[in-house]
Scaffold this active site. Structure first.
Site, PDB file in Angstrom:
ATOM      1  N   ASN A   9       1.000  -1.066   0.161  1.00  0.00           N
ATOM      2  CA  ASN A   9       0.066  -0.044  -0.010  1.00  0.00           C
ATOM      3  C   ASN A   9       0.904   1.406  -0.025  1.00  0.00           C
ATOM      4  O   ASN A   9       1.537   1.523   0.971  1.00  0.00           O
ATOM      5  CB  ASN A   9      -0.739  -0.047   1.330  1.00  0.00           C
ATOM      6  CG  ASN A   9      -1.876   1.183   1.452  1.00  0.00           C
ATOM      7  OD1 ASN A   9      -1.729   2.234   0.395  1.00  0.00           O
ATOM      8  ND2 ASN A   9      -2.466   1.485   2.663  1.00  0.00           N
ATOM      9  N   TRP A  10       0.981   1.739  -0.907  1.00  0.00           N
ATOM     10  CA  TRP A  10       2.101   2.887  -1.333  1.00  0.00           C
ATOM     11  C   TRP A  10       1.332   4.214  -0.410  1.00  0.00           C
ATOM     12  O   TRP A  10       2.137   5.289  -0.640  1.00  0.00           O
ATOM     13  CB  TRP A  10       2.387   3.277  -2.794  1.00  0.00           C
ATOM     14  CG  TRP A  10       3.009   2.190  -3.579  1.00  0.00           C
ATOM     15  CD1 TRP A  10       3.567   0.980  -3.051  1.00  0.00           C
ATOM     16  CD2 TRP A  10       3.457   2.261  -4.847  1.00  0.00           C
ATOM     17  NE1 TRP A  10       4.110   0.122  -3.938  1.00  0.00           N
ATOM     18  CE2 TRP A  10       4.155   0.980  -5.179  1.00  0.00           C
ATOM     19  CE3 TRP A  10       3.279   3.201  -5.729  1.00  0.00           C
ATOM     20  CZ2 TRP A  10       4.760   0.954  -6.310  1.00  0.00           C
ATOM     21  CZ3 TRP A  10       3.783   3.142  -7.159  1.00  0.00           C
ATOM     22  CH2 TRP A  10       4.641   1.833  -7.645  1.00  0.00           C
ATOM     23  N   LYS A  11       0.051   4.260  -0.180  1.00  0.00           N
ATOM     24  CA  LYS A  11      -0.603   5.311   0.256  1.00  0.00           C
ATOM     25  C   LYS A  11      -0.280   6.764  -0.632  1.00  0.00           C
ATOM     26  O   LYS A  11       0.039   6.524  -1.826  1.00  0.00           O
ATOM     27  CB  LYS A  11       0.131   5.606   1.799  1.00  0.00           C
ATOM     28  CG  LYS A  11      -0.142   4.394   2.587  1.00  0.00           C
ATOM     29  CD  LYS A  11      -0.237   4.679   3.983  1.00  0.00           C
ATOM     30  CE  LYS A  11      -0.247   3.347   4.885  1.00  0.00           C
ATOM     31  NZ  LYS A  11      -0.311   3.354   6.179  1.00  0.00           N
ATOM     32  N   HIS A  96      -9.686   0.983   4.936  1.00  0.00           N
ATOM     33  CA  HIS A  96      -8.351   1.089   5.586  1.00  0.00           C
ATOM     34  C   HIS A  96      -8.576   2.157   6.807  1.00  0.00           C
ATOM     35  O   HIS A  96      -9.353   3.048   6.502  1.00  0.00           O
ATOM     36  CB  HIS A  96      -7.203   1.784   4.558  1.00  0.00           C
ATOM     37  CG  HIS A  96      -5.886   1.643   5.228  1.00  0.00           C
ATOM     38  ND1 HIS A  96      -5.594   2.715   6.252  1.00  0.00           N
ATOM     39  CD2 HIS A  96      -4.962   0.898   5.165  1.00  0.00           C
ATOM     40  CE1 HIS A  96      -4.378   2.525   6.431  1.00  0.00           C
ATOM     41  NE2 HIS A  96      -4.020   1.346   6.126  1.00  0.00           N
ATOM     42  N   GLU A  98      -6.876   4.517   7.934  1.00  0.00           N
ATOM     43  CA  GLU A  98      -6.711   5.996   7.597  1.00  0.00           C
ATOM     44  C   GLU A  98      -8.007   6.658   6.755  1.00  0.00           C
ATOM     45  O   GLU A  98      -8.004   7.740   7.288  1.00  0.00           O
ATOM     46  CB  GLU A  98      -5.221   6.191   6.826  1.00  0.00           C
ATOM     47  CG  GLU A  98      -4.093   5.980   7.652  1.00  0.00           C
ATOM     48  CD  GLU A  98      -2.974   5.348   6.759  1.00  0.00           C
ATOM     49  OE1 GLU A  98      -3.021   5.407   5.697  1.00  0.00           O
ATOM     50  OE2 GLU A  98      -2.088   4.923   7.489  1.00  0.00           O
ATOM     51  N   GLU A 168      -5.723  -5.051  10.447  1.00  0.00           N
ATOM     52  CA  GLU A 168      -4.513  -4.092  10.677  1.00  0.00           C
ATOM     53  C   GLU A 168      -4.823  -3.349  11.995  1.00  0.00           C
ATOM     54  O   GLU A 168      -5.893  -2.460  11.922  1.00  0.00           O
ATOM     55  CB  GLU A 168      -4.557  -3.157   9.498  1.00  0.00           C
ATOM     56  CG  GLU A 168      -4.259  -3.565   8.221  1.00  0.00           C
ATOM     57  CD  GLU A 168      -3.813  -2.686   7.157  1.00  0.00           C
ATOM     58  OE1 GLU A 168      -2.668  -2.733   6.910  1.00  0.00           O
ATOM     59  OE2 GLU A 168      -4.559  -1.747   7.025  1.00  0.00           O
ATOM     60  N   GLY A 174       2.095   2.147  10.850  1.00  0.00           N
ATOM     61  CA  GLY A 174       3.141   2.938  10.644  1.00  0.00           C
ATOM     62  C   GLY A 174       3.989   3.681  11.990  1.00  0.00           C
ATOM     63  O   GLY A 174       4.505   4.621  12.203  1.00  0.00           O
ATOM     64  N   SER A 214       3.116  -2.133  10.371  1.00  0.00           N
ATOM     65  CA  SER A 214       4.688  -2.380  10.677  1.00  0.00           C
ATOM     66  C   SER A 214       5.175  -3.721  10.280  1.00  0.00           C
ATOM     67  O   SER A 214       6.061  -4.156  10.920  1.00  0.00           O
ATOM     68  CB  SER A 214       5.121  -2.083  12.086  1.00  0.00           C
ATOM     69  OG  SER A 214       4.455  -0.577  12.461  1.00  0.00           O
ATOM     70  N   GLY A 235       2.820  -1.293   4.179  1.00  0.00           N
ATOM     71  CA  GLY A 235       2.926  -0.092   4.105  1.00  0.00           C
ATOM     72  C   GLY A 235       4.103   0.815   3.706  1.00  0.00           C
ATOM     73  O   GLY A 235       4.829   0.592   2.824  1.00  0.00           O
ATOM     74  N   GLY A 236       4.711   1.388   4.947  1.00  0.00           N
ATOM     75  CA  GLY A 236       6.416   1.673   4.940  1.00  0.00           C
ATOM     76  C   GLY A 236       7.055   0.946   4.152  1.00  0.00           C
ATOM     77  O   GLY A 236       7.907   1.448   3.134  1.00  0.00           O
TER      78      GLY A 236
HETATM   79  P1  PGA Z   1       2.706   0.283   7.812  1.00  0.00           P
HETATM   80  O1  PGA Z   1       1.331   0.436   7.233  1.00  0.00           O
HETATM   81  O2  PGA Z   1       3.073  -1.026   7.279  1.00  0.00           O
HETATM   82  O3  PGA Z   1       3.560   1.533   7.399  1.00  0.00           O
HETATM   83  O4  PGA Z   1       2.438   0.082   9.348  1.00  0.00           O
HETATM   84  C1  PGA Z   1       0.422  -0.828   6.764  1.00  0.00           C
HETATM   85  C2  PGA Z   1      -0.811  -0.174   6.139  1.00  0.00           C
HETATM   86  O5  PGA Z   1      -1.152   1.018   6.633  1.00  0.00           O
HETATM   87  O6  PGA Z   1      -1.623  -0.812   5.496  1.00  0.00           O
END
Ligand code: PGA
Length: 251
Positions: A9-11, A96, A98, A168, A174, A214, A235-236
């Site tokens: 997930n590149w956000k 998600h 977010e 998640e 994050g 994470s 994500g990251g």
């Molecule tokens: P993260 O994000 O790996 O940076 O914790 C995961 C996500 O939001 O899908």
């Protein structure tokens, strides 16, 4: 047998050149015999080009990070499921945290988005997970069951087979804090049991349930070795080709 999936997930990261560069960088490092499904979820601007690049590559697909709840018309700035499908994406990520937190997306709205996605032949990576407060106060099982049942359990059994779940925990996204493999397995097992109660054992056993929060090259194999963890939503670490490929290779 259910699929193992690692989705990046590149956000809201990477402009056109950076995104396409990263995509090629990852593809060059992926083993041709890779059995894990690899999914890239870039922002809307990349969907068409990225889908074209991945089209003929075995087990590699594109996801959108969201879709509109509306089908078409005067909704400035929105992108419909139909438009996303027309770019060649296979999946859409919905729910998600977010989006739930920053854009106030509730279970009912997500239920309607899921319906639009499926009507347009997109499969759904549906996210659920509890906040730190909910974990500490012990209400997280009920919360997750509510997220899943209110948005997904109106689906027919056939439609439910187009759903991938991503657990998640919000406190792990994050933050660098990962759920332990036991904590994650406990919830994944619970999610699978909840699906079984609604759709029966066969569907529950064939639903892929991903862990996100994470996840990185040093904790991925331990997480993926758990019996109900079928991969990750990353994500990251999906923004670095070495790290992402190392996670894909962690099964
Ligand atoms: P993260 O994000 O790996 O940076 O914790 C995961 C996500 O939001 O899908």
């Amino acid at each position: 047998m259910r699929k193992n999936i690692v989705a990046g997930n590149w956000k809201m990261n990477l402009d056109r050149n950076q995104g396409i560069f990263l995509l090629h960088d990852v593809l060059e490092r992926l083993s041709v015999s890779n059995k894990t499904e690899v999914v890239f979820a870039p922002s809307f601007i990349h969907l068409y080009k990225a889908s074209k690049i991945c089209k003929s590559i075995n087990n590699v697909f594109i996801a959108s990070q969201d879709c509109s709840v509306n089908t078409k018309g005067a909704f400035t700035g929105e992108v419909s499921a139909e438009m996303i499908a027309s770019c060649g994406a296979k999946y859409v990520i919905l729910g998600h945290s977010e989006r739930r937190v920053n854009f106030n997306e509730k279970n009912d709205l997500l239920r309607r988005k899921v319906d639009h996605a499926l009507v347009n032949n997109l499969e759904v990576i549906f996210c659920c997970g509890e906040s730190l407060d909910q974990r500490e106060s012990g209400v997280y099982f009920e919360w997750i069951k509510k997220q899943i049942s209110e948005s997904l359990f109106g689906l027919s059994a056939v439609d439910f087979t187009k759903i991938v779940i991503a657990y998640e925990p919000v406190w792990a996204i994050g933050t660098g804090v990962t759920a332990s493999s036991n904590q994650a397995q406990e919830i994944h097992g619970f999610i699978r049991k909840t699906i079984e109660e609604r759709y029966g054992r066969k569907i529950a056993q064939s639903t892929s349930i991903l862990y996100g929060g994470s996840c990185n090259p040093s904790n991925a194999s331990e997480l993926f070795s758990q019996k109900d963890i079928d991969g990750g939503l990353i994500g990251g670490s999906s923004l670095n080709a070495d790290d992402f490929v190392s996670i894909v290779n962690s099964f």
